[in-house]
Write a protein that holds these residues in place. Sequence first.
Motif, short mmCIF file in Angstrom:
data_model
loop_
_atom_site.label_atom_id
_atom_site.label_comp_id
_atom_site.label_asym_id
_atom_site.label_seq_id
_atom_site.Cartn_x
_atom_site.Cartn_y
_atom_site.Cartn_z
N ASP A 183 41.53 61.28 15.44
CA ASP A 183 42.89 61.81 15.46
C ASP A 183 43.51 61.81 14.07
O ASP A 183 44.40 62.60 13.78
CB ASP A 183 43.77 60.98 16.41
CG ASP A 183 43.41 61.23 17.86
OD1 ASP A 183 43.79 60.40 18.70
OD2 ASP A 183 42.77 62.25 18.14
N ALA B 93 47.04 69.07 13.73
CA ALA B 93 48.06 69.12 14.78
C ALA B 93 48.37 70.58 15.07
O ALA B 93 48.86 71.30 14.21
CB ALA B 93 49.32 68.40 14.32
N CYS C 66 53.18 65.90 6.36
CA CYS C 66 53.01 66.69 7.58
C CYS C 66 53.22 68.18 7.29
O CYS C 66 52.44 69.02 7.75
CB CYS C 66 54.01 66.22 8.63
SG CYS C 66 53.65 66.80 10.30
N ASN D 107 48.39 67.69 9.34
CA ASN D 107 47.70 66.58 9.99
C ASN D 107 48.70 65.68 10.72
O ASN D 107 49.91 65.79 10.54
CB ASN D 107 46.94 65.74 8.95
CG ASN D 107 45.81 66.51 8.33
OD1 ASN D 107 45.28 67.46 8.91
ND2 ASN D 107 45.43 66.13 7.12
N MET D 108 48.15 64.75 11.51
CA MET D 108 48.99 63.73 12.11
C MET D 108 49.69 62.96 10.99
O MET D 108 49.06 62.55 10.03
CB MET D 108 48.14 62.76 12.94
CG MET D 108 47.41 63.42 14.10
SD MET D 108 48.54 64.09 15.32
CE MET D 108 47.37 64.65 16.57
#
Length: 623
Positions: free
Chosen positions: A36, A41, A524, A529-530
């Motif tokens: 993750d 995302a 972000c 990405n997370m």
Amino acid sequence: MNRNNKVFLSFVLGAAMLFSACSRAVISYDSFSSRDDFARALYHPNIQTEKMLFTQYVQSGLTTHEQREFDEQPIQTMVREPGGHEFRATPRGLNICAPKASQNQHITFHLRILRGIAHTFHVISRSFFGFDGFGSLIESTQSCNLIDGAKGLPHENLTSIALCNNSGEVVIGSTKGVVLLSSGKFYYFAGRGLLSDNYVVNIFCRPSGTMLVKTKTGYSKIARVSLTLEEKEKYFSMQRERFRFGGIINSLRNGIRSPGDNDGLWTSLVVAADSFQYATTHDKQARMRARESIRALMFLERVTDTPGYFARTAFREDDIVAYNWKQKKGDWNYSETHPGWIWKGDTSVDELVGHLFAYTVYYDLVADKFEKRAIRNVVGRIADRMLTHNINIVDHRGKITTWGLGNPNNTSTDTRAFFGKGPISLGTLSAVKIMAHITERDDMRAMYRQLIEEYGMALGTLNAKISIPPFINHSDDQLMFLSYYNLIRLERDSHLKNLYLLGLDRYWQMERAERNPLWNFIYCALSGNMCDIETGLLTLREFPLDLIIWGMKNSHRSDITLQFFRDRRGSLQSNEVLPYSDRAVGRWNSNPYVLDSNGDSSVELDPVMWLLPYWLGKYYNLF
């Protein structure tokens, strides 16, 4: 001994033998990275912040009537909630005991022996390995459970206790401040911003949740205010106007304007915050504020009488300021082309990064064609001066400023530049990229390629963060993230962009534990990405409404562990960042791990450090 007891005893002895064997072995732990962390995302979480109420705490004094009423309240060291559980304030921590009826249960002899064995292993494992499993095993069989620093209690020497009847919360007085147990978490209140002193004599909780506190030297009332982030933004926007002086942002000292070294930088961040707000909401007031401050930035370049060189701050000689500037250390000058104006020089890279950050955000999101021409002219003059002086910042006397090194050749000849090649590479590349973007000049595009191809500066951005614990400069973090923002946003070469994102990812992973909303939201927005949006929002929630720098002590706390090294200024540091509501107020360029502050309450900061991440996050639809 029956069969069940034999099985249980065998299990305990077997566990003890296993623990003993492990204690003699070299224990290694494999670290696993969740995919993750690297997954893209595909959507932004739908966090409805306008519906999320959170609590802010505001201090005020007690009236004479309230003081008399409070003095009649007995000092309690034990309270009992309606279900029968007792909460006891002790010098060793908070003791929570089961209802009376359950405390009289008979425990057989062999179970007492097993508890003694477990206690022996607890002492050994806790002393040598920091392992607390046996202690938890013991406590789970006892009628009372002691909550201390290891379990999250900020201070253990407790003096008084009270229940908040309507909410089930518990408020606790200690010799070092107030502790609130709410929703399973401890919240800590201390320092002159909330208490007259930290030694709590008595404490009382009203049905509304307001805490009345009596200390050795006075009384305090800590009230709760429920706000959404949107309501908090409106409050900070209103407060910000007290710090605007013709568009320039100054802090206040004892309520009086106090020009400082980085006013150009703070003004730049205000320009960016207002620009993001305008681009998100089309609020005309936001555009007017951004326009006023961008003109103030352009004036800082004109007031020096030196094209392309801009001041740190400026003010009129007859302005009321908090100090006598003639006796203040620094490079102070009279302006020849603007009579009556005083300006401060020795401009640093921080200021350069801030000015260019503001110019490009305003240029792309707000400016009309006339403003774009004006910005292009100013940035063009800055570019001309830097090209003339090999990318260094050179003052009006022809000298490189103290923190003005940018010449790529310096990384091969100058010690400071050699070990700072990562930050210099990132700052210089970003500056030249912005200048090329705004001026659309071929010589700036050529300089950008030269920095990459001949001096290897693109590769240098992979290690922009140099982490040597006693020498970490957190001021660099702000400089680096602002530089990454436009360098990556404006880059059209997919290979270079991927390289820059690799460096940004490394940098953000190193900063991730700080829960900084500006770092998180920039990461972000650029990477997809997370990026820990929730922890960034938590910091915005925790950030106090009161931006006065009060003295604050946290190094005594029982719920922290100290870093082995002090910071570069000799201050104690924690291993984890404390809640931002527990720390002295500071900007994002301060050290979030520092525990103690000597603030004397004379300085008040403007709220741009809160407003910029809020509006940047809104602009990118992160919440």
